[in-house]
Design a protein around this motif. Structure first.
Motif, PDB file in Angstrom:
ATOM      1  N   VAL A 165     -20.455  -6.225  -7.666  1.00 38.38           N
ATOM      2  CA  VAL A 165     -19.164  -6.963  -7.702  1.00 38.38           C
ATOM      3  C   VAL A 165     -17.946  -6.248  -8.100  1.00 38.38           C
ATOM      4  CG1 VAL A 165     -18.341  -9.007  -8.927  1.00 38.38           C
ATOM      5  CG2 VAL A 165     -20.427  -8.843  -8.563  1.00 38.38           C
ATOM      6  N   PHE A 166     -18.049  -5.243  -8.778  1.00 36.48           N
ATOM      7  CA  PHE A 166     -16.915  -4.289  -9.485  1.00 36.48           C
ATOM      8  C   PHE A 166     -16.220  -3.778  -8.303  1.00 36.48           C
ATOM      9  CE2 PHE A 166     -18.021  -3.958 -14.102  1.00 36.48           C
ATOM     10  CZ  PHE A 166     -17.451  -5.348 -14.359  1.00 36.48           C
ATOM     11  N   THR A 188     -18.421   5.064 -12.168  1.00 37.85           N
ATOM     12  CA  THR A 188     -17.860   4.554 -13.461  1.00 37.85           C
ATOM     13  C   THR A 188     -18.784   4.321 -14.446  1.00 37.85           C
ATOM     14  OG1 THR A 188     -15.975   3.741 -12.282  1.00 37.85           O
ATOM     15  CG2 THR A 188     -16.451   2.720 -14.270  1.00 37.85           C
ATOM     16  N   PHE A 189     -19.971   3.477 -13.797  1.00 40.33           N
ATOM     17  CA  PHE A 189     -21.172   3.571 -14.611  1.00 40.33           C
ATOM     18  C   PHE A 189     -21.525   4.642 -15.281  1.00 40.33           C
ATOM     19  CE2 PHE A 189     -25.729   3.338 -15.013  1.00 40.33           C
ATOM     20  CZ  PHE A 189     -26.032   2.372 -15.919  1.00 40.33           C
ATOM     21  N   VAL A 248     -13.437  -5.660 -21.516  1.00 36.86           N
ATOM     22  CA  VAL A 248     -13.707  -5.606 -19.983  1.00 36.86           C
ATOM     23  C   VAL A 248     -13.546  -6.990 -19.473  1.00 36.86           C
ATOM     24  CG1 VAL A 248     -15.486  -5.089 -18.067  1.00 36.86           C
ATOM     25  CG2 VAL A 248     -15.265  -3.461 -20.148  1.00 36.86           C
ATOM     26  N   GLY A 249     -13.948  -8.066 -20.196  1.00 36.48           N
ATOM     27  CA  GLY A 249     -13.776  -9.470 -19.847  1.00 36.48           C
ATOM     28  C   GLY A 249     -12.552  -9.885 -19.467  1.00 36.48           C
ATOM     29  N   PHE A 250     -11.496  -9.156 -19.843  1.00 35.00           N
ATOM     30  CA  PHE A 250      -9.953  -9.649 -19.900  1.00 35.00           C
ATOM     31  C   PHE A 250      -9.311  -8.525 -19.014  1.00 35.00           C
ATOM     32  CE2 PHE A 250     -11.349 -11.592 -23.777  1.00 35.00           C
ATOM     33  CZ  PHE A 250     -10.861 -12.897 -23.685  1.00 35.00           C
ATOM     34  N   LEU A 264     -10.710   0.218 -16.872  1.00 34.67           N
ATOM     35  CA  LEU A 264     -11.985   0.034 -16.805  1.00 34.67           C
ATOM     36  C   LEU A 264     -12.895   1.322 -17.074  1.00 34.67           C
ATOM     37  CD1 LEU A 264     -14.372  -1.903 -16.165  1.00 34.67           C
ATOM     38  CD2 LEU A 264     -14.194  -0.930 -13.643  1.00 34.67           C
ATOM     39  N   VAL A 265     -12.480   2.410 -16.811  1.00 34.47           N
ATOM     40  CA  VAL A 265     -13.204   3.907 -17.090  1.00 34.47           C
ATOM     41  C   VAL A 265     -12.626   4.163 -18.747  1.00 34.47           C
ATOM     42  CG1 VAL A 265     -13.085   6.344 -16.619  1.00 34.47           C
ATOM     43  CG2 VAL A 265     -12.963   4.688 -14.842  1.00 34.47           C
ATOM     44  N   SER A 266     -11.843   3.964 -19.101  1.00 36.57           N
ATOM     45  CA  SER A 266     -11.447   4.028 -20.576  1.00 36.57           C
ATOM     46  C   SER A 266     -12.368   3.240 -21.526  1.00 36.57           C
ATOM     47  CB  SER A 266      -9.926   3.869 -21.121  1.00 36.57           C
ATOM     48  OG  SER A 266      -9.130   4.575 -20.281  1.00 36.57           O
TER      49      SER A 266
END
Length: 442
Positions: free
Chosen positions: A36-37, A57-58, A99-101, A116-118
């Motif tokens: 999804v990301f 990123t994961f 992350v949710g925001f 996101l990476v941070s």
């Protein structure tokens, strides 16, 4: 553990396990949503490139885990196991809720993947202090009897985190339209972390320091540089390598093959519907629970080493044929979805992979503590464990996907975990010590 001690240990185990569950839930929800990301944060004309960026990123979160292990592991040997638990749970909760925001690439451009990476880096630092340190904490509370069985429950927290995340996502996919899920539904699991964080934080406030650390504080001077002392001692250094290569890396490779990469493989290579893959993932996770506890119990009976070696050997033999069969059976199932036999065969293959994983991780919690002396145990266990999970396990989905694309094959990349597990099994047979009767106060 006497009957008098049982309620106390259960309280400690529940609180420690719930905190670790939250860490894994937060950390692995990202993996569950990798597909999804990809278009939301890494838009590309090539879907494969976007997927690789998402998986990378994961992997970034996994790569920095050793840094968190070095920092928080040493702190655990100097100031105690409990204070470190409070720091890591707060850090993980903060990063996950954020992350949710996050804005998507369409809303914030290049800042979206940067943020996101941070946050993924913060998650990795937190997980490095938690995962491994929690094994030491729980094992030091478990006493000398049936340590393998009593501590094996901690290993269920990773699969349980995936299960809870998967159930949420399956519910959201069923309740929301595809457009709604892609727009905001994927954020819900991260928002729920706020509630879980408050529960976990309160539970950990009631935890007590381990009896081993309290005894150590009375009788010995705490080392100023425990991690450096570990590398200076040849005996500890050797055992750190064995933990890294045989136990933690072997378990990490199997964990990410069974619990992470199978879902990605079934969705992207076999093209099964995401809802069906979620159902299969839930089944595989439920199967793993009793198998892991059984493996921990078995290690109390016949020893840790034979159980771990059996899992490594089974994994090295079974991974390649299992994924070949997953694709063959999956493709046949797509041609005839009404035939339930295909679903059953896929579930059986996942059960076989789960057995290999359980045999390695069932005794793992106890061995993390049993391999090392009390005064430097936390730092000695957490660094190699997180190094293995981060650099070997965490990058496995990315490496396997890249090798598959490089060789234009669905299975070429699976030679990597196969060869790794076979080598780890040989090293374990030759050098891994038996630890089930070791005193934790030494």
């Amino acid at each position: 553990m006497s009957k008098k001690d049982s309620p106390s240990y259960r309280k400690v185990a529940i609180a420690a396990c719930f905190g670790t569950f939250l860490e894994w839930y937060d950390f692995l929800t990202f993996a569950t949503l990798a597909v999804v990301f990809a278009p939301l944060f890494f838009p590309s004309s090539d879907p494969n490139t976007a997927l690789l960026a998402s998986l990378a990123t994961f992997g970034v979160g996994m790569v920095v885990r050793p840094m968190g292990a070095a920092l928080f592991g040493s702190m655990g040997d100097r100031i105690g196991r409990k204070p470190v638990f409070m720091i890591t749970i707060a850090l993980m909760g903060f990063a996950t809720v954020c992350v949710g925001f996050l804005p998507t690439y369409a809303q914030a451009g290049i800042w979206a993947p940067i943020l996101l990476v941070s946050l993924r880096l913060l998650q990795g630092l937190s997980a490095g202090g938690e995962i491994g340190g929690s094994a030491v904490y729980l094992t030091e509370h478990a006493g000398n009897d049936y340590r393998g069985f009593k501590t094996s429950f901690l290993q269920l927290m990773g699969p349980l985190g995936i299960l809870f995340s998967t159930l949420q996502i399956a519910f959201l996919r069923g309740y929301l339209s595809p457009e709604e899920f892609q727009s905001w539904g994927w954020r819900v699991p991260f928002w729920i972390s706020i509630i879980l964080l408050l529960i976990a934080f309160k539970a950990r406030m009631a935890l007590e320091e381990t009896p081993v650390f309290l005894e150590l504080s009375k009788t010995q001077q705490k080392p100023a540089s425990p991690l450096l002392n570990n590398f200076r001692d040849p005996h500890t250094r050797k055992r750190m390598f064995l933990l890294f290569f045989c136990i933690s890396a072997g378990g990490a490779v199997l964990f990410f093959c069974v619990q992470v990469y199978t879902a990605i493989f079934l969705k992207t290579s076999v093209k099964l519907a995401p809802e069906l893959v979620d159902q299969l993932s839930i089944y595989a996770t439920l199967t793993l629970f009793p198998l892991t506890i059984f493996a921990g119990w078995l290690s109390d009976k016949i020893g840790r080493k034979p159980v771990v070696v059996s899992g490594l050997l089974l994994g090295s033999i079974f991974i390649l044929p299992a994924f070949h069969l997953l694709k063959t059976v999956g493709m046949q199932y797509l041609l005839n979805p009404s035939n339930g036999l295909g679903f059953i065969l896929i579930a059986m293959l996942l059960s076989g992979l789960s057995l290999a994983l359980a045999l390695v991780v069932g005794p793992q919690t106890a061995m993390l503590a049993e391999l090392f002396p009390a005064k430097t145990r936390n730092s000695a266990a957490t660094l190699p464990h997180n190094l293995a999970a981060g650099w070997i396990g965490g990058l496995l989905p990315f490496i396997v996907t890249w090798l598959n694309q490089r060789w234009q094959s669905d299975s070429a990349g699976l030679w990597y975990p196969t060869i790794f597990l076979a080598t780890a099994a040989i090293v374990a047979i030759l050098y891994l010590p038996e630890t089930k009767k070791v005193s934790l106060l030494d």
